[in-house]
Design a protein around this motif. Structure first.
Motif, mmCIF file in Angstrom:
data_model
loop_
_atom_site.group_PDB
_atom_site.id
_atom_site.type_symbol
_atom_site.label_atom_id
_atom_site.label_comp_id
_atom_site.label_asym_id
_atom_site.label_seq_id
_atom_site.Cartn_x
_atom_site.Cartn_y
_atom_site.Cartn_z
ATOM 1 N N SER A 4 -95.918 32.776 -12.945
ATOM 2 C CA SER A 4 -95.608 32.147 -14.230
ATOM 3 C C SER A 4 -94.647 33.012 -15.038
ATOM 4 C CB SER A 4 -96.881 31.917 -15.041
ATOM 5 O OG SER A 4 -97.748 31.048 -14.360
ATOM 6 N N GLN A 5 -94.876 34.339 -15.031
ATOM 7 C CA GLN A 5 -93.984 35.239 -15.758
ATOM 8 C C GLN A 5 -92.591 35.219 -15.134
ATOM 9 O OE1 GLN A 5 -96.781 38.683 -15.718
ATOM 10 N NE2 GLN A 5 -95.886 39.051 -17.751
ATOM 11 N N ASP A 6 -92.512 35.221 -13.823
ATOM 12 C CA ASP A 6 -91.220 35.166 -13.152
ATOM 13 C C ASP A 6 -90.484 33.875 -13.509
ATOM 14 O OD1 ASP A 6 -91.632 37.611 -11.925
ATOM 15 O OD2 ASP A 6 -92.417 36.726 -10.073
ATOM 16 N N VAL A 11 -86.187 31.034 -16.812
ATOM 17 C CA VAL A 11 -85.728 29.860 -17.550
ATOM 18 C C VAL A 11 -85.629 30.060 -19.065
ATOM 19 C CG1 VAL A 11 -86.576 28.238 -15.811
ATOM 20 C CG2 VAL A 11 -88.051 28.853 -17.733
ATOM 21 N N CYS A 12 -86.256 31.098 -19.590
ATOM 22 C CA CYS A 12 -86.276 31.293 -21.051
ATOM 23 C C CYS A 12 -85.243 32.324 -21.487
ATOM 24 C CB CYS A 12 -87.658 31.776 -21.508
ATOM 25 S SG CYS A 12 -88.944 30.551 -21.280
ATOM 26 N N SER A 13 -84.510 31.970 -22.523
ATOM 27 C CA SER A 13 -83.614 32.944 -23.138
ATOM 28 C C SER A 13 -84.113 33.296 -24.539
ATOM 29 C CB SER A 13 -82.193 32.398 -23.210
ATOM 30 O OG SER A 13 -82.172 31.196 -23.945
ATOM 31 N N LEU A 23 -94.613 30.289 -37.209
ATOM 32 C CA LEU A 23 -93.792 30.236 -36.009
ATOM 33 C C LEU A 23 -92.889 31.460 -35.983
ATOM 34 C CD1 LEU A 23 -93.196 28.436 -33.566
ATOM 35 C CD2 LEU A 23 -91.368 27.389 -34.902
ATOM 36 N N LYS A 24 -93.014 32.240 -34.923
ATOM 37 C CA LYS A 24 -92.194 33.445 -34.779
ATOM 38 C C LYS A 24 -91.209 33.236 -33.631
ATOM 39 C CE LYS A 24 -95.491 36.752 -36.594
ATOM 40 N NZ LYS A 24 -96.119 38.059 -36.383
ATOM 41 N N TYR A 25 -90.002 33.733 -33.848
ATOM 42 C CA TYR A 25 -88.914 33.564 -32.894
ATOM 43 C C TYR A 25 -88.584 34.927 -32.281
ATOM 44 C CZ TYR A 25 -84.183 32.620 -31.215
ATOM 45 O OH TYR A 25 -83.056 32.501 -30.446
ATOM 46 N N TRP A 26 -88.468 34.969 -30.963
ATOM 47 C CA TRP A 26 -88.158 36.203 -30.249
ATOM 48 C C TRP A 26 -86.961 35.950 -29.341
ATOM 49 C CZ3 TRP A 26 -91.705 40.198 -31.246
ATOM 50 C CH2 TRP A 26 -92.861 39.812 -31.868
ATOM 51 N N ALA A 27 -85.939 36.759 -29.455
ATOM 52 C CA ALA A 27 -84.764 36.628 -28.589
ATOM 53 C C ALA A 27 -85.057 37.317 -27.263
ATOM 54 C CB ALA A 27 -83.549 37.260 -29.254
ATOM 55 N N GLY A 28 -84.568 36.753 -26.190
ATOM 56 C CA GLY A 28 -84.733 37.357 -24.871
ATOM 57 C C GLY A 28 -85.732 36.610 -24.018
ATOM 58 N N ASN A 29 -85.906 37.090 -22.793
ATOM 59 C CA ASN A 29 -86.833 36.433 -21.869
ATOM 60 C C ASN A 29 -88.279 36.845 -22.168
ATOM 61 O OD1 ASN A 29 -87.230 38.969 -20.718
ATOM 62 N ND2 ASN A 29 -85.949 38.554 -18.941
ATOM 63 N N TYR A 30 -89.206 36.392 -21.341
ATOM 64 C CA TYR A 30 -90.627 36.627 -21.596
ATOM 65 C C TYR A 30 -90.987 38.109 -21.554
ATOM 66 C CZ TYR A 30 -95.669 36.238 -21.387
ATOM 67 O OH TYR A 30 -97.006 36.373 -21.646
ATOM 68 N N ASP A 31 -90.455 38.834 -20.574
ATOM 69 C CA ASP A 31 -90.749 40.271 -20.478
ATOM 70 C C ASP A 31 -90.268 41.016 -21.719
ATOM 71 O OD1 ASP A 31 -92.056 40.137 -18.047
ATOM 72 O OD2 ASP A 31 -90.297 40.730 -16.859
ATOM 73 N N GLN A 32 -89.096 40.654 -22.238
ATOM 74 C CA GLN A 32 -88.584 41.289 -23.456
ATOM 75 C C GLN A 32 -89.483 40.964 -24.650
ATOM 76 O OE1 GLN A 32 -84.664 39.586 -23.081
ATOM 77 N NE2 GLN A 32 -83.744 41.599 -22.720
ATOM 78 N N TYR A 33 -89.966 39.727 -24.693
ATOM 79 C CA TYR A 33 -90.895 39.325 -25.754
ATOM 80 C C TYR A 33 -92.154 40.183 -25.719
ATOM 81 C CZ TYR A 33 -95.087 36.791 -27.214
ATOM 82 O OH TYR A 33 -96.309 36.463 -27.729
#
Length: 81
Positions: A4-6, A11-13, A23-33
């Protein structure tokens, strides 16, 4: 990492999280989040610990001074010197 993380990393930017009705916004993929959120939580805990230590010192100082009237007397006494 899990599949799921992969998938999310692929797919997520950007990541948006609904937490405590905000609602919080985080730039980057899941690992960066995950990394950024972990760092922020660590920093927040350090700040909280520092603030608690400052509060403790302030309370100790206030307790060592006694009453306000006593503090005023001490200040006036020192001013006369």
């Amino acid at each position: 990492t899990s599949h799921s993380q992969d998938f999310l990393n692929g797919v997520c930017s950007n990541v948006m999280v609904l937490q405590k009705s905000k609602l919080k916004y985080w730039a980057g993929n899941y690992d960066q989040y995950v990394k950024t959120r972990t760092e922020q939580e660590t920093n927040q805990m350090k700040l909280y610990a520092k603030q608690q230590e400052e509060i403790k010192h302030a309370k100790e100082f206030i307790a060592s001074c006694g009453t306000f009237a006593n503090l005023v007397r001490q200040a006036k006494s020192r001013q006369k010197m």
